[in-house]
Design an enzyme around this catalytic site. Sequence first.
Site, short mmCIF file in Angstrom:
data_model
loop_
_atom_site.label_atom_id
_atom_site.label_comp_id
_atom_site.label_asym_id
_atom_site.label_seq_id
_atom_site.Cartn_x
_atom_site.Cartn_y
_atom_site.Cartn_z
N PHE A 1 -1.10 -8.35 4.53
CA PHE A 1 0.25 -7.79 4.36
C PHE A 1 0.27 -6.39 3.74
O PHE A 1 1.21 -6.07 2.99
CB PHE A 1 1.13 -8.75 3.54
CG PHE A 1 0.97 -10.19 3.89
CD1 PHE A 1 1.31 -10.65 5.16
CD2 PHE A 1 0.44 -11.10 2.99
CE1 PHE A 1 1.15 -11.98 5.51
CE2 PHE A 1 0.26 -12.43 3.33
CZ PHE A 1 0.61 -12.87 4.59
N CYS A 2 -0.75 -5.58 4.00
CA CYS A 2 -0.82 -4.23 3.37
C CYS A 2 -0.68 -4.33 1.86
O CYS A 2 -0.01 -3.48 1.23
CB CYS A 2 0.24 -3.29 3.93
SG CYS A 2 -0.01 -2.92 5.67
N ALA A 3 -1.26 -5.37 1.28
CA ALA A 3 -1.21 -5.55 -0.18
C ALA A 3 -2.57 -6.10 -0.61
O ALA A 3 -2.65 -7.17 -1.23
CB ALA A 3 -0.07 -6.48 -0.56
N HIS B 1 0.81 -1.22 0.00
CA HIS B 1 0.00 0.00 0.00
C HIS B 1 0.85 1.27 0.00
O HIS B 1 0.45 2.29 -0.55
CB HIS B 1 -0.93 0.03 1.22
CG HIS B 1 -1.97 -1.05 1.18
ND1 HIS B 1 -2.71 -1.41 2.28
CD2 HIS B 1 -2.39 -1.84 0.18
CE1 HIS B 1 -3.54 -2.38 1.96
NE2 HIS B 1 -3.36 -2.66 0.69
#
Length: 440
Positions: free
Chosen positions: A362-364, A124
Site C-alpha cells: 500500500f505504498c507504506a 510514501h
Amino acid sequence: MAAVVDQTCSAFARVSGDDLRVPLVQGGTTTYANFDYAASAPALAQVTDRVQQLLPYYASVHRGAGYASRISTECYEAARGSVTRFLDAADDQVVVFTRNTTDSLNLLAACVPGDTVVLDIEHHANFLAWTRHGRRVVRAAATVEETIRQLIAELCSRPAALLAVTGASNVTGEVLPLERLATIAHQCGARILVDAAQLAPHRRISLRDTGIDYLAFSGHKLYAPFGAGVLVGRQDWLDAAEPYLAGGGAVREVGVTRTEWASAPQRHEAGSPNVLGAAALAAACDALCAIDSESLATHEHLLADRLRTGLSAIPGVNLLRIWDDSPDIVGIVAFTLDGFVPGQVAAYLSAEHGIGIRDGRFCAHPLLARLGLDGALRASIGLGTSSADVDRLIDAIATLVAKGASWNYACTDGQWNPTPETRPFTSTHATDGAAPCVIG
Ligand code: PLP
C-alpha cells in the site's frame, strides 16, 4: 440492520459503475463489488453531470476572449470557491490545483522554510516528499497518546517548520486527533500539514476550527477522477517560494533578463490548467457539502463494523491496527489470512466472486515493516458500498477458508492470476463502432 444501511446508502449518492457486470473465471457474470475506494473512487453522478455540462464549453483557461474560454475560466476559478467551502478554509488560505496529493505534497515541500517532522506510518507520498527538505522521522508508539508525546519531544528538541501528518492511515483507516496536533505544532513554533487523501472522502474537515495550516487531497479518491488534486494552505510560504513549475500562467511579466512571478495560487500553476479536473473536484466538494456528514460517518461505521465483525469471526483472519486508542477509523479494513498469500486471495476474490480489493504494501513500506508484514489485504468502502457487498466479501473469505479456491492460481512477476485465465479483458462499454479498450 441491513435494510437501514442500504436505505441510507442510496439516499446519499449514486456513483458510476454501481451496476457494472464483470465476468467470472468459472463462467457467467456478476455485479462488481468495489472494495478499493481508498485507491481510486468511482465518479459521483453529480461529478459526471458537471463534466458533461462543461464539455461543450471546454476551451483554454485564462488564455482566450472567446465565450467558451470565458466560461471555462469562470468554472476553473469558481472551483476554488467550492474547495474553500468544503474545507472551511480561512481568509489567508489559497487553493492551488495540482494533479494529486503526491503533487501537492511535493509542491509544499519545496516551499517549507525549515525541517519537517513526520511519522513512520505515512504513505510514501507524505514521507518521501520531505526527504530533500530535512525530514525528521518520529517512530509511532503503541498508542496515539504515546505517539503524541514522542512528537512533542521531537518538535521541542529543535525547531521545525512543519509537522506533516496523515489525516487517516491509508492502511488501517485510523484517524489522528488533528485539532490537538495543530495546537501542539503551533505551540512548538511549527505549522501543520494534513495529508487528507484518505480523510477528505469520509469526514468533513474545517481548517478554521482545527487550525490546520495546509491540507492536500486527490480528486480521484474524492469521487472526481478527472486528474486534479489540491493543496490548500497559507499563502505566505507559497508566495515566498520559487514557482513549482516555470512557465506560462505563473508570471506577471517576463523580460529577457528578468521575470516577475505571480503570487499563489497562479504562481504554482504554470501551464494550461486542468479545468475539467477542477470542475469535477468542485462538483464532488459541492455534493459532499450537501450530504449530512454525521449520517455519512454513521453509515460508514455501520458498514465497516459489519465487515470487521464478519471477518474477525472467520478462523485465520487477523485485522490490522496501528494503535488501539485511535479516536476514529474511516471505512478501511486491512487484514491478513493465515495460510494464504494476500495476492492470491485478491486474485481469488476477483476471479471467482467479482470482488475488487487491494493487496500488497500500500505504498507504506515502513508501516508494513512495523506491523511485521511483507503484504496484507485492504478492503475500503465508500458511497456506493452496500451491506450486501459487505456480506459477499465476508462469505467469499469464509468459503476460501472452509473449502479452498475452486480454481488454480499462479504468481508471475509478483502478480497472482487464475490459471487458466478465461475472462476477456475488454471493456464492454465501447459502443458505436469505437475500438474496445483491450487490456491484454
Ligand atoms: N496519501 C495517502 C494517505 C494516500 O492514501 C495516497 C494514495 O493512496 C496518497 C497520499 C497519494 O495519493 P495520489 O496517488 O493520489 O497522489
